[in-house]
Write an enzyme that holds these catalytic residues in place. Structure first.
Site, short mmCIF file in Angstrom:
data_model
loop_
_atom_site.label_atom_id
_atom_site.label_comp_id
_atom_site.label_asym_id
_atom_site.label_seq_id
_atom_site.Cartn_x
_atom_site.Cartn_y
_atom_site.Cartn_z
N ASP A 207 0.86 -1.18 0.00
CA ASP A 207 0.00 0.00 0.00
C ASP A 207 0.90 1.24 0.00
O ASP A 207 2.13 1.14 0.12
CB ASP A 207 -0.88 -0.07 1.24
CG ASP A 207 -1.79 1.14 1.39
OD1 ASP A 207 -2.46 1.50 0.41
OD2 ASP A 207 -1.83 1.71 2.50
N ALA B 8 -0.14 5.23 1.37
CA ALA B 8 -0.30 6.05 2.59
C ALA B 8 -0.46 5.17 3.82
O ALA B 8 -1.29 4.26 3.85
CB ALA B 8 -1.51 6.98 2.46
N ALA C 208 -13.72 10.23 9.61
CA ALA C 208 -13.16 10.15 8.26
C ALA C 208 -12.26 8.93 8.09
O ALA C 208 -12.15 8.37 7.00
CB ALA C 208 -12.38 11.42 7.95
N MET D 68 -11.27 3.89 5.68
CA MET D 68 -10.00 4.06 4.98
C MET D 68 -9.56 2.76 4.32
O MET D 68 -9.69 1.68 4.88
CB MET D 68 -8.93 4.55 5.94
CG MET D 68 -7.66 5.02 5.24
SD MET D 68 -7.96 6.34 4.03
CE MET D 68 -8.56 7.63 5.10
N LYS E 213 -11.86 6.29 -3.10
CA LYS E 213 -12.30 7.52 -2.43
C LYS E 213 -13.79 7.84 -2.64
O LYS E 213 -14.45 8.35 -1.74
CB LYS E 213 -11.42 8.70 -2.85
CG LYS E 213 -9.94 8.49 -2.56
CD LYS E 213 -9.69 7.92 -1.17
CE LYS E 213 -8.21 7.64 -0.93
NZ LYS E 213 -7.98 6.86 0.30
N HIS F 289 -15.49 5.56 -0.34
CA HIS F 289 -15.21 6.03 1.02
C HIS F 289 -16.22 7.12 1.40
O HIS F 289 -16.82 7.09 2.48
CB HIS F 289 -13.78 6.57 1.07
CG HIS F 289 -13.30 6.93 2.44
ND1 HIS F 289 -12.10 6.50 2.95
CD2 HIS F 289 -13.85 7.69 3.44
CE1 HIS F 289 -11.93 6.98 4.17
NE2 HIS F 289 -12.98 7.72 4.48
N ARG G 113 -10.70 -2.00 -3.56
CA ARG G 113 -10.75 -2.75 -2.31
C ARG G 113 -12.14 -2.69 -1.68
O ARG G 113 -12.81 -1.67 -1.81
CB ARG G 113 -9.73 -2.16 -1.32
CG ARG G 113 -8.32 -2.16 -1.81
CD ARG G 113 -7.52 -1.21 -0.94
NE ARG G 113 -6.14 -1.17 -1.38
CZ ARG G 113 -5.26 -0.28 -0.92
NH1 ARG G 113 -5.64 0.64 -0.07
NH2 ARG G 113 -4.02 -0.29 -1.34
N ASP H 97 -2.21 -1.07 5.80
CA ASP H 97 -2.56 -0.57 7.13
C ASP H 97 -4.07 -0.48 7.35
O ASP H 97 -4.51 0.08 8.34
CB ASP H 97 -1.94 0.83 7.35
CG ASP H 97 -2.54 1.88 6.44
OD1 ASP H 97 -3.09 2.87 6.95
OD2 ASP H 97 -2.48 1.71 5.22
#
Length: 275
Positions: free
Chosen positions: A15, A17, A48, A52, A56, A59, A163, A189
Site C-alpha cells: 500500500d 499512505a 473520516a 479508509m 475515495k 469512502h 478494495r 494498514d
C-alpha cells in the site's frame, strides 16, 4: 503438467499512505474533513478514518451512509446525501487532495531500507492504493524524489472494483509476471487492504502503528509509553481480527523478518489460503 507449489515469495504488494509514505495516513483523512466542511457538514478526523482503504468515491459514500453524518448533511443541505451529492463531494475532494498531497509525502522511517532488503531477497515490489490515478501520479513522483520507485503501481480507478475486491492486487500479479498468488504478500494498514490480499489468495501483513488505525504522527508514536503502546497495539489488533491478517507488525521496517518467516513456511509446503 503438474502443479508446482512455490517455495519462496516472488512479490510484495505494498500500500502507499500509512504503509510506505505518510506516517499516520493523514493526507487522505484530513482532506475528507475539509471537503465535507465546504458543504457545511462537520466530519471528525476519527469518522473520516473509518472506511479508509476503500476507493475515495466509495469512502465518501460510506461516510454519507453513517446515520449521524447523513443527519448532519441533511440539516446543512436540506436533503439526505444522494449519489450525486457523493460525486460533488468527490469532485471537491480531488483537487484538495492533489493540492495538499505533498504535505504528507515523507517516506515512513525504515521503508527504503526494508524495501531494499526485499529486493535483495529477490522480490519484486508491486503497489496499489485507494487513490485514483490522478493522485497516484503525484504520489509516485514525490516518492521517487525521496528514493522509492515501485516496480508496478495500480490505482483504484484502473480496475473494475477497488478494495476490498482483489482486482488491484491481481493486476500487480499479472503485470509483474508472478507465477502464483501464494508467492505474494500484501502489506497494508487498513482492513479493506488486508481483505484485498486475502481475497487474492496472498499472504497478508497488517501494519498496526504507521497507518490509519493508530493515526498518529511518527513523533507522537515514538512518544507513547510502553504501556500505552501495548494498549494501542492490542486495540488495533482487534480492529484487524475480522480480516484475518497472517501477520501484525508495527511498521514496514519490520517486514524483512516476516518475509523470512513466510519463505520458511512456503518451503514447508504451507499456503496462505490454509492459514
Amino acid at each position: 503438467m503438474q502443479y508446482q507449489h512455490p517455495d519462496r515469495l516472488q512479490c510484495a504488494i505494498l500500500d502507499w499512505a500509512g504503509t510506505v509514505v505518510d506516517f499516520g495516513s493523514f493526507a487522505p483523512t484530513q482532506i475528507f474533513v475539509e471537503a465535507f466542511a465546504e458543504f457545511g457538514v462537520a466530519v471528525s478526523l476519527e469518522e473520516a478514518r473509518g472506511p479508509m482503504g476503500m476507493g475515495k468515491w466509495d469512502h465518501i459514500r460510506t461516510l454519507c451512509d453513517i446515520p449521524a453524518i447523513a443527519e448532519r448533511f441533511e440539516q446543512a443541505v436540506g436533503h439526505a446525501p444522494s449519489d450525486d451529492d457523493v460525486t460533488a463531494l468527490y469532485e471537491r475532494f480531488m483537487p484538495l487532495q492533489i493540492e495538499k498531497i505533498a504535505e504528507h509525502s515523507a517516506l515512513i522511517p525504515g521503508a527504503l531500507e526494508a524495501i531494499a532488503e526485499l529486493r535483495q531477497r529477490g522480490l519484486k515490489v508491486g503497489s496499489c492504493s485507494g487513490y485514483p490515478a490522478v493522485v497516484m501520479d503525484k504520489v509516485v513522483a514525490l516518492a521517487e524524489r525521496n528514493g522509492y520507485v515501485a516496480d508496478q503501481v495500480v490505482a483504484t480507478d484502473e480496475v473494475p472494483n477497488g478494495r476490498p475486491h482483489p482486482a488491484q492486487a491481481l493486476a500487480n500479479v499479472i503485470a509483474l509476471g508472478v507465477s502464483d498468488v501464494a508467492a505474494c504478500v500484501k502489506v497494508d494498514d487498513t482492513t479493506p487492504g488486508i481483505l484485498e490480499g486475502r481475497s487474492a489468495g496472498m499472504w497478508t501483513v497488517a501494519l498496526t502503528c504507521s497507518g490509519n488505525a493508530l493515526g498518529l504522527t511518527h513523533e507522537a508514536f515514538r512518544a507513547l509509553t510502553a504501556e500505552k503502546l501495548a494498549q494501542e497495539r492490542a486495540r488495533v489488533a482487534r480492529l484487524f481480527e475480522a480480516s484475518r491478517p497472517h501477520y501484525l507488525i508495527d511498521t514496514i521496517a519490520d517486514l524483512p523478518g516476516v518475509i523470512d518467516d513466510i519463505n520458511a513456511r512456503l518451503a514447508r509446503g504451507e499456503t496462505p489460503q490454509a492459514s
